[in-house]
Scaffold this active site. Structure first.
Site, PDB file in Angstrom:
ATOM      1  N   GLU A  36       0.835  -1.215   0.000  1.00 42.26           N
ATOM      2  CA  GLU A  36       0.000   0.000   0.000  1.00 42.26           C
ATOM      3  C   GLU A  36       0.864   1.256   0.000  1.00 42.26           C
ATOM      4  OE1 GLU A  36      -0.066  -2.384   2.273  1.00 42.26           O
ATOM      5  OE2 GLU A  36      -1.977  -3.435   2.066  1.00 42.26           O
ATOM      6  N   ARG A 106       6.795 -11.263  10.217  1.00 47.98           N
ATOM      7  CA  ARG A 106       5.756 -10.231  10.375  1.00 47.98           C
ATOM      8  C   ARG A 106       4.619 -10.619  11.328  1.00 47.98           C
ATOM      9  NH1 ARG A 106       3.262  -9.786   4.320  1.00 47.98           N
ATOM     10  NH2 ARG A 106       2.774  -7.714   5.107  1.00 47.98           N
ATOM     11  N   ASN A 166      -3.736  -9.014  -4.088  1.00 52.03           N
ATOM     12  CA  ASN A 166      -2.408  -9.196  -3.476  1.00 52.03           C
ATOM     13  C   ASN A 166      -2.339 -10.426  -2.584  1.00 52.03           C
ATOM     14  OD1 ASN A 166      -0.683  -7.323  -4.508  1.00 52.03           O
ATOM     15  ND2 ASN A 166      -1.000  -5.795  -2.916  1.00 52.03           N
ATOM     16  N   TYR A 167      -2.550 -11.580  -3.158  1.00 49.73           N
ATOM     17  CA  TYR A 167      -2.522 -12.818  -2.367  1.00 49.73           C
ATOM     18  C   TYR A 167      -1.104 -13.117  -1.892  1.00 49.73           C
ATOM     19  CZ  TYR A 167      -2.799 -17.675  -1.021  1.00 49.73           C
ATOM     20  OH  TYR A 167      -2.706 -18.841  -0.307  1.00 49.73           O
ATOM     21  N   LYS A 228       2.486 -10.621 -20.097  1.00 53.88           N
ATOM     22  CA  LYS A 228       1.406 -10.744 -21.103  1.00 53.88           C
ATOM     23  C   LYS A 228       0.547  -9.489 -21.152  1.00 53.88           C
ATOM     24  CE  LYS A 228       0.366 -14.958 -19.501  1.00 53.88           C
ATOM     25  NZ  LYS A 228      -0.573 -16.026 -19.184  1.00 53.88           N
ATOM     26  N   GLY A 229       0.868  -8.492 -20.330  1.00 50.54           N
ATOM     27  CA  GLY A 229       0.121  -7.231 -20.377  1.00 50.54           C
ATOM     28  C   GLY A 229      -0.963  -7.164 -19.321  1.00 50.54           C
ATOM     29  N   ALA A 230      -2.084  -6.560 -19.687  1.00 49.85           N
ATOM     30  CA  ALA A 230      -3.172  -6.365 -18.714  1.00 49.85           C
ATOM     31  C   ALA A 230      -4.495  -6.280 -19.452  1.00 49.85           C
ATOM     32  CB  ALA A 230      -2.942  -5.066 -17.940  1.00 49.85           C
ATOM     33  N   ALA A 254       6.119  -4.367  -8.964  1.00 51.51           N
ATOM     34  CA  ALA A 254       5.613  -3.924 -10.275  1.00 51.51           C
ATOM     35  C   ALA A 254       4.093  -3.795 -10.254  1.00 51.51           C
ATOM     36  CB  ALA A 254       6.034  -4.905 -11.363  1.00 51.51           C
ATOM     37  N   ASP A 256       2.245  -2.970  -7.762  1.00 46.24           N
ATOM     38  CA  ASP A 256       1.877  -1.734  -7.048  1.00 46.24           C
ATOM     39  C   ASP A 256       2.093  -0.517  -7.953  1.00 46.24           C
ATOM     40  OD1 ASP A 256       1.442  -3.344  -4.826  1.00 46.24           O
ATOM     41  OD2 ASP A 256       3.520  -3.133  -4.160  1.00 46.24           O
TER      42      ASP A 256
HETATM   43  O1  KDG Z   1       3.814  -5.693  -3.647  1.00 48.26           O
HETATM   44  C1  KDG Z   1       5.143  -5.687  -3.223  1.00 48.26           C
HETATM   45  C2  KDG Z   1       5.076  -6.236  -1.853  1.00 48.26           C
HETATM   46  O2  KDG Z   1       5.211  -7.637  -1.928  1.00 48.26           O
HETATM   47  C3  KDG Z   1       6.032  -5.736  -0.857  1.00 48.26           C
HETATM   48  O3  KDG Z   1       6.399  -4.395  -0.963  1.00 48.26           O
HETATM   49  C4  KDG Z   1       5.751  -6.128   0.550  1.00 48.26           C
HETATM   50  O4  KDG Z   1       3.554  -5.656   1.184  1.00 48.26           O
HETATM   51  C5  KDG Z   1       4.377  -6.483   0.960  1.00 48.26           C
HETATM   52  C6  KDG Z   1       4.017  -7.903   1.066  1.00 48.26           C
HETATM   53  O5  KDG Z   1       3.179  -8.198   1.890  1.00 48.26           O
HETATM   54  O6  KDG Z   1       4.549  -8.738   0.357  1.00 48.26           O
END
Ligand code: KDG
Length: 314
Positions: A36, A106, A166-167, A228-230, A254, A256
């Protein structure tokens, strides 16, 4: 007040400077990383204001994160320095010319203690867009509750909501993530997913899956397909954008950069193909530089893209 408001966890990133096993590295490069805050930096570099809310520990790494974000013009005034937990760590190795590996420390760290009480209602209600990701949904119960509350505040103030799947397999199993991705997508106006991430909720067909997720024109769905683009599905129409041909040094971040580019294209008033073109350009810039956000382009950088290959500016 900020154009983009976002929240999540940002960690201290230790990256290997060269290809090889982490155990063989004699030194690592210290930086900050969080999906983020990466988006916030991308938006800020392209001239719009961005705020990031998160928790860092009361330690040097927490200060490094806040200082880095401030230096990039990101507003961190709503962020919290938590004296009772440490700043999380992320290690990035390059295991081969084409493979990066990320390891997190984390669980239970400061970022995952984000909670509904940390949100600034006035800031969210005045944004042009609120951006949340699936990382925050998988991070902890309190962080998930904060993401949903932020979305509730945004929706009641008619602020559009952006959601990137963002899995992260290190955080949760696909089945649990799928349920959350569906619930959050239903609340979003703009949904981003990698092609492999979309398959977690829509395993059959890419375009049909994106269409289903988009509902009956209720939201735009943008699928990031890497080299492959978007493609974007908006109001029933499918728009495709090829990837730029660049030498990728570090693909992490990339996605993000792509999200930041798409948002900036929206703020600029571009149509959907224009937003996708901007997103593909920002994504291309990000992969050419080591680091999760250091390669995010400025306007000046973007203008250089149209120059002929091999151009030297003197
Ligand atoms: O999208 C890039 C991220 O993988 C990185 O900056 C860290 O937020 C992060 C994560 O959870 O992987």
């Amino acid at each position: 007040m900020s154009d983009l408001v976002t929240l999540g966890e940002t960690m201290a990133l230790l990256s290997a400077p060269r290809v090889g096993r982490l155990r063989d590295m004699k030194s690592l490069r210290l930086s900050a990383a969080g999906s983020e805050s990466n988006v916030a930096i991308g938006v800020s570099r392209l001239g719009y204001s961005a705020s990031w809310t998160g928790r860092v520990g009361a330690d040097e790494l927490g200060q490094m994160i806040l200082t880095s974000l401030r230096a990039e013009g990101v507003d961190v005034s709503t962020s919290i320095v938590d004296p009772s937990a440490q700043t999380a760590l992320m290690f990035k190795e390059r295991r081969g010319p084409n493979v990066a590996r990320v390891t997190y420390y984390r669980r239970g760290y400061a970022g995952s203690r984000l909670s509904v009480d940390d949100l600034d209602e006035t800031l969210i209600s005045a944004a042009r867009i609120l951006h949340v990701t699936g990382i925050t949904l998988g991070l902890s119960d309190t962080a998930r509750a904060a993401a949903y509350r932020a979305v509730e505040i945004a929706r009641s103030a008619a602020v559009p909501v952006s959601f990137d799947f963002n899995y992260r397999a290190a955080l949760w199993a696909p089945a649990e993530a799928a349920e959350q991705f569906r619930s959050m997508s239903a609340l979003a106006d703009l949904v981003f997913a990698g092609e492999d991430e979309l398959a977690i909720v829509e395993p059959d067909d890419l375009v049909e899956g994106a269409r289903r997720l988009a509902g009956d024109g209720e939201r735009a769905v943008v699928v990031k397909r890497g080299p492959k683009g978007a493609l974007a599905v908006t109001d029933g129409a499918v728009h495709e954008e090829p990837a730029r041909n660049v030498v990728a040094v570090d693909p992490v971040g990339a996605g993000d950069a792509f999200v930041a580019g798409y948002m900036v294209g929206t703020f600029d008033g571009l149509d959907v193909p224009g937003r996708l073109a901007m997103a593909s350009a920002t994504g291309a810039y990000a992969v050419t530089v080591l680091g999760d956000w250091e390669g995010m382009p400025s306007r000046e950088d973007l203008a250089l893209m149209s120059r002929e290959e091999g151009t030297t500016i003197r």
